[in-house]
Design a protein around this motif. Structure first.
Motif, mmCIF file in Angstrom:
data_model
loop_
_atom_site.group_PDB
_atom_site.id
_atom_site.type_symbol
_atom_site.label_atom_id
_atom_site.label_comp_id
_atom_site.label_asym_id
_atom_site.label_seq_id
_atom_site.Cartn_x
_atom_site.Cartn_y
_atom_site.Cartn_z
ATOM 1 N N ALA A 27 13.514 35.671 26.385
ATOM 2 C CA ALA A 27 12.671 35.777 27.578
ATOM 3 C C ALA A 27 13.529 35.989 28.828
ATOM 4 O O ALA A 27 13.190 36.798 29.694
ATOM 5 C CB ALA A 27 11.809 34.524 27.726
ATOM 6 N N ARG A 28 14.642 35.285 28.913
ATOM 7 C CA ARG A 28 15.534 35.430 30.068
ATOM 8 C C ARG A 28 16.143 36.836 30.101
ATOM 9 O O ARG A 28 16.203 37.484 31.148
ATOM 10 C CB ARG A 28 16.638 34.377 30.053
ATOM 11 N N ALA A 29 16.567 37.353 28.950
ATOM 12 C CA ALA A 29 17.146 38.692 28.884
ATOM 13 C C ALA A 29 16.116 39.753 29.289
ATOM 14 O O ALA A 29 16.436 40.698 30.016
ATOM 15 C CB ALA A 29 17.678 38.970 27.482
ATOM 16 N N GLU A 30 14.882 39.599 28.846
ATOM 17 C CA GLU A 30 13.829 40.552 29.205
ATOM 18 C C GLU A 30 13.518 40.482 30.706
ATOM 19 O O GLU A 30 13.317 41.509 31.357
ATOM 20 C CB GLU A 30 12.562 40.296 28.388
ATOM 21 N N ARG A 31 13.495 39.288 31.251
ATOM 22 C CA ARG A 31 13.260 39.113 32.696
ATOM 23 C C ARG A 31 14.389 39.778 33.495
ATOM 24 O O ARG A 31 14.138 40.468 34.487
ATOM 25 C CB ARG A 31 13.150 37.622 33.022
ATOM 26 N N GLU A 32 15.638 39.600 33.059
ATOM 27 C CA GLU A 32 16.771 40.217 33.749
ATOM 28 C C GLU A 32 16.711 41.745 33.650
ATOM 29 O O GLU A 32 17.018 42.449 34.605
ATOM 30 C CB GLU A 32 18.085 39.692 33.171
ATOM 31 N N ARG A 33 16.285 42.262 32.492
ATOM 32 C CA ARG A 33 16.156 43.711 32.315
ATOM 33 C C ARG A 33 15.099 44.264 33.269
ATOM 34 O O ARG A 33 15.331 45.267 33.961
ATOM 35 C CB ARG A 33 15.773 44.033 30.869
ATOM 36 N N LYS A 34 13.960 43.596 33.345
ATOM 37 C CA LYS A 34 12.885 44.048 34.236
ATOM 38 C C LYS A 34 13.300 43.949 35.700
ATOM 39 O O LYS A 34 12.987 44.841 36.498
ATOM 40 C CB LYS A 34 11.606 43.258 33.984
ATOM 41 N N ASP A 35 14.006 42.886 36.060
ATOM 42 C CA ASP A 35 14.487 42.741 37.439
ATOM 43 C C ASP A 35 15.440 43.887 37.799
ATOM 44 O O ASP A 35 15.368 44.449 38.893
ATOM 45 C CB ASP A 35 15.186 41.399 37.642
ATOM 46 N N ALA A 36 16.332 44.239 36.869
ATOM 47 C CA ALA A 36 17.271 45.335 37.115
ATOM 48 C C ALA A 36 16.527 46.661 37.276
ATOM 49 O O ALA A 36 16.869 47.471 38.145
ATOM 50 C CB ALA A 36 18.285 45.423 35.973
ATOM 51 N N LEU A 37 15.504 46.887 36.463
ATOM 52 C CA LEU A 37 14.714 48.117 36.590
ATOM 53 C C LEU A 37 13.951 48.156 37.917
ATOM 54 O O LEU A 37 13.867 49.202 38.559
ATOM 55 C CB LEU A 37 13.754 48.250 35.415
ATOM 56 N N HIS A 38 13.424 47.018 38.353
ATOM 57 C CA HIS A 38 12.740 46.953 39.651
ATOM 58 C C HIS A 38 13.716 47.235 40.796
ATOM 59 O O HIS A 38 13.359 47.941 41.752
ATOM 60 C CB HIS A 38 12.074 45.589 39.852
ATOM 61 N N ARG A 39 14.930 46.708 40.698
ATOM 62 C CA ARG A 39 15.933 46.974 41.742
ATOM 63 C C ARG A 39 16.285 48.462 41.776
ATOM 64 O O ARG A 39 16.388 49.065 42.846
ATOM 65 C CB ARG A 39 17.186 46.132 41.516
ATOM 66 N N PHE A 40 16.484 49.057 40.583
ATOM 67 C CA PHE A 40 16.778 50.488 40.514
ATOM 68 C C PHE A 40 15.647 51.292 41.145
ATOM 69 O O PHE A 40 15.878 52.202 41.944
ATOM 70 C CB PHE A 40 16.979 50.926 39.059
ATOM 71 N N ALA A 41 14.413 50.981 40.764
ATOM 72 C CA ALA A 41 13.254 51.714 41.271
ATOM 73 C C ALA A 41 13.144 51.586 42.784
ATOM 74 O O ALA A 41 12.886 52.581 43.481
ATOM 75 C CB ALA A 41 11.976 51.210 40.600
ATOM 76 N N ALA A 42 13.343 50.398 43.312
ATOM 77 C CA ALA A 42 13.274 50.191 44.765
ATOM 78 C C ALA A 42 14.369 50.991 45.467
ATOM 79 O O ALA A 42 14.116 51.627 46.505
ATOM 80 C CB ALA A 42 13.395 48.706 45.093
ATOM 81 N N HIS A 43 15.564 50.989 44.912
ATOM 82 C CA HIS A 43 16.690 51.711 45.506
ATOM 83 C C HIS A 43 16.453 53.215 45.501
ATOM 84 O O HIS A 43 16.814 53.912 46.456
ATOM 85 C CB HIS A 43 17.977 51.372 44.755
ATOM 86 N N GLU A 44 15.843 53.738 44.443
ATOM 87 C CA GLU A 44 15.619 55.174 44.302
ATOM 88 C C GLU A 44 14.277 55.644 44.859
ATOM 89 O O GLU A 44 13.988 56.836 44.841
ATOM 90 C CB GLU A 44 15.709 55.570 42.822
ATOM 91 N N GLY A 45 13.437 54.699 45.322
ATOM 92 C CA GLY A 45 12.133 55.064 45.861
ATOM 93 C C GLY A 45 11.095 55.371 44.787
ATOM 94 O O GLY A 45 10.138 56.088 45.037
ATOM 95 N N TRP A 46 11.289 54.828 43.612
ATOM 96 C CA TRP A 46 10.352 55.041 42.503
ATOM 97 C C TRP A 46 9.292 53.955 42.526
ATOM 98 O O TRP A 46 9.475 52.887 43.095
ATOM 99 C CB TRP A 46 11.088 54.999 41.172
ATOM 100 N N GLN A 47 8.165 54.235 41.875
ATOM 101 C CA GLN A 47 7.098 53.254 41.744
ATOM 102 C C GLN A 47 7.151 52.641 40.347
ATOM 103 O O GLN A 47 7.429 53.331 39.368
ATOM 104 C CB GLN A 47 5.737 53.899 41.957
#
Length: 117
Positions: A27-47
């Motif tokens: 669960a922690r690994a999946e949460r960290e993966r999703k957090d990293a994807l959200h950071r990438f999306a925010a940085h690149e202007g993706w939804q």
């Protein structure tokens, strides 16, 4: 009787504790993966969206409309691109299920869905 209970009970408790620890780690690994994807999306202007039921799942293996997890949409060059987590399940003759996870990339060749941006 107490020795037998201890002999069989202790390994069962140990196995249960191990299963709980592994579930927490996953669960922690999946949460960290999703957090990293959200950071990438925010940085690149993706939804980013989760739990959508897009119509294109009918063209994927398994045709599972509930199989889409996290979805990210943004521009790559002049094209809109959607990247999604997707899964489908198969069953064997004994009824045992196997989950097949996929990463799906869609390139939008028609821009009509995104003209308001």
């Amino acid at each position: 009787m107490d020795a037998w209970a201890l002999l069989f009970g202790l390994p069962c408790v140990g196995l249960l504790v191990l299963m709980v620890l592994l579930a927490k780690q996953q669960a922690r690994a999946e949460r960290e993966r999703k957090d990293a994807l959200h950071r990438f999306a925010a940085h690149e202007g993706w939804q980013v969206s989760a739990g959508s039921r897009p119509p294109w799942t009918s063209r994927l293996p398994g045709s599972n409309p509930n199989g889409v997890g996290l979805t990210m949409t943004g521009r790559v060059g002049q094209r809109w691109v959607t990247v999604a987590d997707y899964f489908y399940e198969t069953s064997d003759s004994e009824g045992s299920k196997k989950r097949h996870p996929l990463s799906v990339v869609l390139v939008h060749f028609v821009d009509r869905c995104h003209r308001s941006r």
